[in-house]
Structures are given as C-alpha cells and as structure tokens.
Write an enzyme that holds these catalytic residues in place. Structure first.
Site, PDB file in Angstrom:
ATOM      1  N   ASP A 299       5.928   4.878   3.480  1.00 40.34           N
ATOM      2  CA  ASP A 299       4.869   4.122   2.810  1.00 40.34           C
ATOM      3  C   ASP A 299       4.487   2.957   3.712  1.00 40.34           C
ATOM      4  O   ASP A 299       5.298   2.062   3.957  1.00 40.34           O
ATOM      5  CB  ASP A 299       5.377   3.625   1.448  1.00 40.34           C
TER       6      ASP A 299
ATOM      7  N   HIS B 146       1.305   5.404  -0.437  1.00 37.76           N
ATOM      8  CA  HIS B 146       1.534   4.333  -1.408  1.00 37.76           C
ATOM      9  C   HIS B 146       1.132   4.733  -2.825  1.00 37.76           C
ATOM     10  O   HIS B 146       1.355   3.969  -3.749  1.00 37.76           O
ATOM     11  CB  HIS B 146       0.738   3.095  -0.968  1.00 37.76           C
TER      12      HIS B 146
ATOM     13  N   SER C 154       2.391  -0.498  -7.529  1.00 41.78           N
ATOM     14  CA  SER C 154       1.989  -1.421  -6.477  1.00 41.78           C
ATOM     15  C   SER C 154       2.038  -2.855  -6.984  1.00 41.78           C
ATOM     16  O   SER C 154       3.083  -3.298  -7.476  1.00 41.78           O
ATOM     17  CB  SER C 154       0.599  -1.035  -5.958  1.00 41.78           C
TER      18      SER C 154
END
Length: 266
Positions: free
Chosen positions: A217, A245, A95
């Site tokens: 996602d 995610h 991320s």
C-alpha cells in the site's frame, strides 16, 4: 438539520442483525462500499453514509471551520448513531475514516462494540523513528498540486492510491469518485487528512479493534499498520493478500470476509 439528510444515510440488510457502520475515506463516498455492502448485508444491518461535502450529502452543511479537523467528522458519526439509536455498533473506517472512527470511539466508547480500521494511518508524515511514508516536502507537493489543478491531481494520484496497475478499472473508479467531489471542499479535506496526527489518540482506544491492512500500500505501508496495532492494546492485525489502498474495490471478497469475521466474533 437531521443527520439522515445531512449525511445521506442509507440502511440495508438484516434488521435483526448486528449493526455495521461503514465510513468512507477522502475523495470518496458510500458508493465505494458497493461491492462489500451487499455481502455484509446478508448477515448484518449495514448503515452507509456520505461525509459532509462528499457524495449526495448536503453540502450546505459544510463549513471550513467545522471540517478543518477530523473532530467535525467524528461528531457527525456520533450524530448518526444517536439519531438512528444505533447501539453495539461495529464501526468500519477506511483510510482517514479509520482515525475518525478512533476519535468517535474515544468520545463514546459505550456506543461501539468494535472498530475495524481499514488501511489506517494516524500520521502520514515521517517523524523521527516513525515512518508515515511521506516527508513534509512530499505532502507539500501533493497539496500544492491538488490546489492548483484538482482534476490533474485526481488523474495522477488515483493510480498511485489504487495500486493494481494491471487493473486500470480500479484507479478509474477512484478517479471518477475524486472528480465528483467539489474541489474547494476537497482542498480543505485533503489538508485535514494529510496533515493530521492522531498517534497519541490510539492508546486511548478501549473498544475491541481489528487493524486491516494490505500487503502492499503506497499510502499506508505495512509498518504503519503495525504501529497502529502496537498502540491499540488488545487489537488484532490482519494483512490481506491484496494491494493498493482501497481493498474494498480491488479485493471486495477478502475485505468483506475480514470485516464479517471480526464483526461476527462474540
């Protein structure tokens, strides 16, 4: 303060194996890798840590000045590498840590053998032809909600981020991780994360890179992964048959295999 203590560094796995350094995302800590790290440890030396302000890091080392941009986090990654004398590192960033990894590799490319960018996004905001997935109004609403009621935001956003509505335990674990984070620190990190724009940094990456995305996602849609892949010369794009995610929670087998497959290629 030494980086080991500041960032709660943990080392597991084979001492003679290649080094894989795992960097977690916003609102999380190294525990988010708990299903992936043991699988990697069979072949690699695995280094885990908590970003300052997360997990069991030393929160006394946190300051809004240092951590109001991703550069402060990238500097910490380089400090860990220097203190442990890590070389030929495979840096895995999940991320927002994907962009932290990009910044660290641009500063000291000789330190890293490879990058694995897991569900990355260089910019969450839509901008002209670029589709980051969120309008400025979306981001403002998200940040306002987080600042006014962090626990409520955590409960509402965890299922969106995690995906997999048929597996509520995935969102539950993510929400629990959010709730362990100091709200004051989370507010700053959220602004740093969701308002950052690292698109211009991607072309400067010279380290061999794998961009690993999920097939669905809500936070980093496939077109964002494609953009990152297009901007980093010579990168490979891997799309997992997974949703959400946080594939290290929802599909640790595939995630570990993707990391190990790229990390182990000579």
């Amino acid at each position: 303060m030494d980086a080991r203590r500041r960032n709660n560094v943990t080392v597991i796995g084979r001492e003679d194996g290649p080094t894989v350094l795992l960097a977690h995302g916003f609102g999380c800590d190294q525990n988010l890798w708990r299903l992936v790290a043991p699988k990697l440890a069979e072949r690699f030396r695995v280094v885990l840590f908590d970003h300052v302000g997360s997990g069991r890091s030393d929160t006394a080392a946190w300051s809004p000045q240092r951590y109001s941009t991703l550069d402060g986090y990238a500097e910490d990654v380089l400090d860990i590498c220097a203190e442990l004398d890590l070389r030929d590192v495979v840096l895995v960033g999940h991320s927002v840590s994907a962009m932290i990894a990009v910044l660290a590799a641009r500063r000291e490319p000789a330190r890293f053998a490879k990058l694995v960018l897991l569900t990355p996004s260089p910019c969450y905001l839509d901008d002209g032809d670029y589709r980051g997935g969120f309008s400025r109004a979306d981001i403002d609403e998200l940040l306002d909600s987080l600042e006014s009621n962090y626990l409520g935001w955590s409960a509402a956003m965890a299922p969106v981020i995690a995906g997999n509505p048929d597996r509520p335990e995935v969102a539950g674990e993510l929400e629990a991780s959010f709730c362990r984070t100091d709200p004051a620190i989370a507010r700053v990190f959220a602004r740093t994360t969701f308002l950052s724009d690292n698109r211009a940094d991607l072309a400067g990456v010279t380290v061999p890179t794998a961009v690993v995305q999920c097939s669905a996602d809500a936070i980093a849609p496939p077109e964002v992964g494609q953009f990152v892949h297009d901007q980093i010369r010579g990168s490979v794009l891997v799309t997992l048959d997974a949703t959400g995610h946080c594939p290290q929670l929802s599909d640790p087998e595939q995630t570990a295999a993707a990391i190990a497959g790229f990390a182990g290629v000579r």
